[in-house]
Motif scaffolding. Structure first.
Motif, PDB file in Angstrom:
ATOM      1  N   GLY A   8     -32.690  45.980  72.896  1.00 28.56           N
ATOM      2  CA  GLY A   8     -31.682  46.472  73.817  1.00 28.56           C
ATOM      3  C   GLY A   8     -30.582  47.310  73.198  1.00 28.56           C
ATOM      4  N   GLY A   9     -30.577  47.421  71.879  1.00 27.18           N
ATOM      5  CA  GLY A   9     -29.571  48.250  71.248  1.00 27.18           C
ATOM      6  C   GLY A   9     -29.802  49.724  71.517  1.00 27.18           C
ATOM      7  N   GLY A  10     -28.833  50.538  71.113  1.00 30.94           N
ATOM      8  CA  GLY A  10     -28.968  51.977  71.305  1.00 30.94           C
ATOM      9  C   GLY A  10     -27.655  52.681  71.127  1.00 30.94           C
ATOM     10  N   LEU A  18     -24.325  48.084  77.604  1.00 34.24           N
ATOM     11  CA  LEU A  18     -25.658  47.777  77.093  1.00 34.24           C
ATOM     12  C   LEU A  18     -25.933  46.304  77.350  1.00 34.24           C
ATOM     13  CD1 LEU A  18     -25.820  49.513  73.573  1.00 34.24           C
ATOM     14  CD2 LEU A  18     -27.181  50.120  75.580  1.00 34.24           C
ATOM     15  N   ARG A  19     -27.200  45.961  77.497  1.00 39.07           N
ATOM     16  CA  ARG A  19     -27.582  44.558  77.577  1.00 39.07           C
ATOM     17  C   ARG A  19     -28.577  44.261  76.474  1.00 39.07           C
ATOM     18  NH1 ARG A  19     -30.632  41.035  82.265  1.00 39.07           N
ATOM     19  NH2 ARG A  19     -32.433  42.214  81.507  1.00 39.07           N
ATOM     20  N   LEU A  20     -28.190  43.376  75.593  1.00 41.90           N
ATOM     21  CA  LEU A  20     -29.067  42.936  74.513  1.00 41.90           C
ATOM     22  C   LEU A  20     -29.850  41.714  74.958  1.00 41.90           C
ATOM     23  CD1 LEU A  20     -26.641  43.214  71.461  1.00 41.90           C
ATOM     24  CD2 LEU A  20     -28.013  45.004  72.555  1.00 41.90           C
ATOM     25  N   SER A  21     -31.064  41.614  74.470  1.00 41.59           N
ATOM     26  CA  SER A  21     -31.904  40.453  74.753  1.00 41.59           C
ATOM     27  C   SER A  21     -32.334  39.821  73.441  1.00 41.59           C
ATOM     28  CB  SER A  21     -33.150  40.865  75.547  1.00 41.59           C
ATOM     29  OG  SER A  21     -32.813  41.436  76.788  1.00 41.59           O
ATOM     30  N   CYS A  22     -32.414  38.512  73.454  1.00 46.91           N
ATOM     31  CA  CYS A  22     -32.902  37.750  72.308  1.00 46.91           C
ATOM     32  C   CYS A  22     -34.011  36.842  72.828  1.00 46.91           C
ATOM     33  CB  CYS A  22     -31.781  36.934  71.692  1.00 46.91           C
ATOM     34  SG  CYS A  22     -32.294  35.766  70.410  1.00 46.91           S
ATOM     35  N   VAL A  93     -24.715  46.257  63.763  1.00 50.23           N
ATOM     36  CA  VAL A  93     -26.014  45.635  63.991  1.00 50.23           C
ATOM     37  C   VAL A  93     -25.742  44.269  64.612  1.00 50.23           C
ATOM     38  CG1 VAL A  93     -28.144  44.773  62.973  1.00 50.23           C
ATOM     39  CG2 VAL A  93     -27.081  46.860  62.071  1.00 50.23           C
ATOM     40  N   TYR A  94     -26.394  44.003  65.716  1.00 48.06           N
ATOM     41  CA  TYR A  94     -26.188  42.749  66.431  1.00 48.06           C
ATOM     42  C   TYR A  94     -27.383  41.826  66.190  1.00 48.06           C
ATOM     43  CZ  TYR A  94     -22.108  44.491  68.878  1.00 48.06           C
ATOM     44  OH  TYR A  94     -20.849  44.961  69.172  1.00 48.06           O
ATOM     45  N   TYR A  95     -27.073  40.597  65.832  1.00 46.35           N
ATOM     46  CA  TYR A  95     -28.084  39.585  65.531  1.00 46.35           C
ATOM     47  C   TYR A  95     -27.935  38.407  66.483  1.00 46.35           C
ATOM     48  CZ  TYR A  95     -28.158  41.980  60.981  1.00 46.35           C
ATOM     49  OH  TYR A  95     -28.240  42.909  59.981  1.00 46.35           O
ATOM     50  N   CYS A  96     -29.045  37.789  66.824  1.00 46.28           N
ATOM     51  CA  CYS A  96     -28.961  36.504  67.496  1.00 46.28           C
ATOM     52  C   CYS A  96     -29.420  35.417  66.528  1.00 46.28           C
ATOM     53  CB  CYS A  96     -29.761  36.472  68.796  1.00 46.28           C
ATOM     54  SG  CYS A  96     -31.548  36.651  68.633  1.00 46.28           S
ATOM     55  N   ALA A  97     -28.908  34.239  66.766  1.00 46.76           N
ATOM     56  CA  ALA A  97     -29.218  33.088  65.928  1.00 46.76           C
ATOM     57  C   ALA A  97     -29.387  31.874  66.817  1.00 46.76           C
ATOM     58  CB  ALA A  97     -28.100  32.849  64.913  1.00 46.76           C
ATOM     59  N   ALA A  98     -30.210  30.938  66.359  1.00 35.50           N
ATOM     60  CA  ALA A  98     -30.471  29.738  67.150  1.00 35.50           C
ATOM     61  C   ALA A  98     -30.453  28.503  66.268  1.00 35.50           C
ATOM     62  CB  ALA A  98     -31.832  29.860  67.857  1.00 35.50           C
ATOM     63  N   GLU A  99     -29.936  27.451  66.851  1.00 39.67           N
ATOM     64  CA  GLU A  99     -29.888  26.160  66.164  1.00 39.67           C
ATOM     65  C   GLU A  99     -29.762  25.083  67.229  1.00 39.67           C
ATOM     66  OE1 GLU A  99     -30.258  25.205  62.548  1.00 39.67           O
ATOM     67  OE2 GLU A  99     -30.714  23.751  64.131  1.00 39.67           O
ATOM     68  N   GLY A 114     -32.633  36.507  64.027  1.00 41.12           N
ATOM     69  CA  GLY A 114     -33.448  37.683  64.255  1.00 41.12           C
ATOM     70  C   GLY A 114     -33.133  38.755  63.230  1.00 41.12           C
ATOM     71  N   ARG A 115     -33.837  39.883  63.340  1.00 41.36           N
ATOM     72  CA  ARG A 115     -33.644  40.975  62.381  1.00 41.36           C
ATOM     73  C   ARG A 115     -32.567  41.952  62.815  1.00 41.36           C
ATOM     74  NH1 ARG A 115     -39.575  42.631  59.891  1.00 41.36           N
ATOM     75  NH2 ARG A 115     -40.069  40.565  59.059  1.00 41.36           N
ATOM     76  N   GLY A 116     -32.108  41.836  64.033  1.00 39.55           N
ATOM     77  CA  GLY A 116     -30.999  42.658  64.477  1.00 39.55           C
ATOM     78  C   GLY A 116     -31.408  43.873  65.282  1.00 39.55           C
ATOM     79  N   THR A 117     -30.454  44.372  66.050  1.00 47.26           N
ATOM     80  CA  THR A 117     -30.628  45.594  66.812  1.00 47.26           C
ATOM     81  C   THR A 117     -29.342  46.409  66.686  1.00 47.26           C
ATOM     82  OG1 THR A 117     -31.250  46.509  68.983  1.00 47.26           O
ATOM     83  CG2 THR A 117     -29.873  44.528  69.008  1.00 47.26           C
ATOM     84  N   GLN A 118     -29.489  47.701  66.472  1.00 45.89           N
ATOM     85  CA  GLN A 118     -28.341  48.562  66.220  1.00 45.89           C
ATOM     86  C   GLN A 118     -27.674  48.979  67.536  1.00 45.89           C
ATOM     87  OE1 GLN A 118     -26.984  49.879  63.162  1.00 45.89           O
ATOM     88  NE2 GLN A 118     -25.353  50.535  64.566  1.00 45.89           N
ATOM     89  N   VAL A 119     -26.374  48.832  67.568  1.00 40.43           N
ATOM     90  CA  VAL A 119     -25.559  49.317  68.684  1.00 40.43           C
ATOM     91  C   VAL A 119     -24.582  50.343  68.126  1.00 40.43           C
ATOM     92  CG1 VAL A 119     -23.793  48.726  70.378  1.00 40.43           C
ATOM     93  CG2 VAL A 119     -25.774  47.218  70.044  1.00 40.43           C
ATOM     94  N   THR A 120     -24.614  51.529  68.688  1.00 41.02           N
ATOM     95  CA  THR A 120     -23.702  52.593  68.261  1.00 41.02           C
ATOM     96  C   THR A 120     -22.944  53.099  69.473  1.00 41.02           C
ATOM     97  OG1 THR A 120     -25.237  53.241  66.494  1.00 41.02           O
ATOM     98  CG2 THR A 120     -23.506  54.815  67.098  1.00 41.02           C
ATOM     99  N   VAL A 121     -21.621  53.070  69.379  1.00 38.18           N
ATOM    100  CA  VAL A 121     -20.765  53.523  70.472  1.00 38.18           C
ATOM    101  C   VAL A 121     -20.019  54.761  70.005  1.00 38.18           C
ATOM    102  CG1 VAL A 121     -18.972  52.878  72.113  1.00 38.18           C
ATOM    103  CG2 VAL A 121     -20.520  51.125  71.209  1.00 38.18           C
ATOM    104  N   SER A 122     -20.253  55.862  70.685  1.00 37.53           N
ATOM    105  CA  SER A 122     -19.605  57.116  70.307  1.00 37.53           C
ATOM    106  C   SER A 122     -18.303  57.282  71.085  1.00 37.53           C
ATOM    107  CB  SER A 122     -20.534  58.289  70.577  1.00 37.53           C
ATOM    108  OG  SER A 122     -20.816  58.386  71.956  1.00 37.53           O
ATOM    109  N   SER A 123     -17.357  57.953  70.459  1.00 37.26           N
ATOM    110  CA  SER A 123     -16.052  58.146  71.102  1.00 37.26           C
ATOM    111  C   SER A 123     -16.011  59.419  71.917  1.00 37.26           C
ATOM    112  CB  SER A 123     -14.964  58.186  70.030  1.00 37.26           C
ATOM    113  OG  SER A 123     -15.239  59.209  69.104  1.00 37.26           O
TER     114      SER A 123
END
Length: 123
Positions: A8-10, A18-22, A93-99, A114-123
């Motif tokens: 879901g990154g971008g 944006l909506r990220l999914s894990c 880079v956004y990561y999810c984690a579980a425990e 997880g391995r992460g997904t890149q989120v880039t926000v331009s101004s």
């Protein structure tokens, strides 16, 4: 053992969403607390949001409050992070984690990441 995959990154303009999914693959994934973390270049990884499995209680880092929403769909073994009103400083880079325990989110000690997904926000 759990495996996590983030999507879901971008690239999005400031003010956008944006909506990220894990997606988790594990027995009884609905019995895991799940958190979202992010790491910007040159900075330490930081906590963003988490959701407990027991009562669905949610937790947010201060800059995420009012802009981000964490939720889960246990039928799909998926945890979401809806991010609105994005700012350039959200770029990371956004990561999810579980425990199995929510307290592991506070000290980043969750066993599964997880391995992460890149989120880039331009101004």
């Amino acid at each position: 053992q759990a495996q996590l995959v983030e999507t879901g990154g971008g690239l999005v303009q400031a003010g956008g969403s944006l909506r990220l999914s894990c997606v988790g693959s594990a027995r009884a994934f609905d019995r895991y607390a799940v958190g979202w973390f992010r790491q910007a270049p040159g900075k330490e990884r930081e906590f963003v949001a988490a959701i407990d499995w027991y009562d669905g209680k949610t937790y947010y880092e201060d800059s995420a409050k009012g802009r981000f929403t964490i939720s889960r769909d246990d039928a799909k073994d998926t945890v979401y992070l809806q991010m609105d009103t994005l700012k350039p400083e959200d770029t990371a880079v956004y990561y999810c984690a579980a425990e199995t325990t929510i307290v592991s989110m506070w000290d980043h000690s969750a066993r599964y990441w997880g391995r992460g997904t890149q989120v880039t926000v331009s101004s």
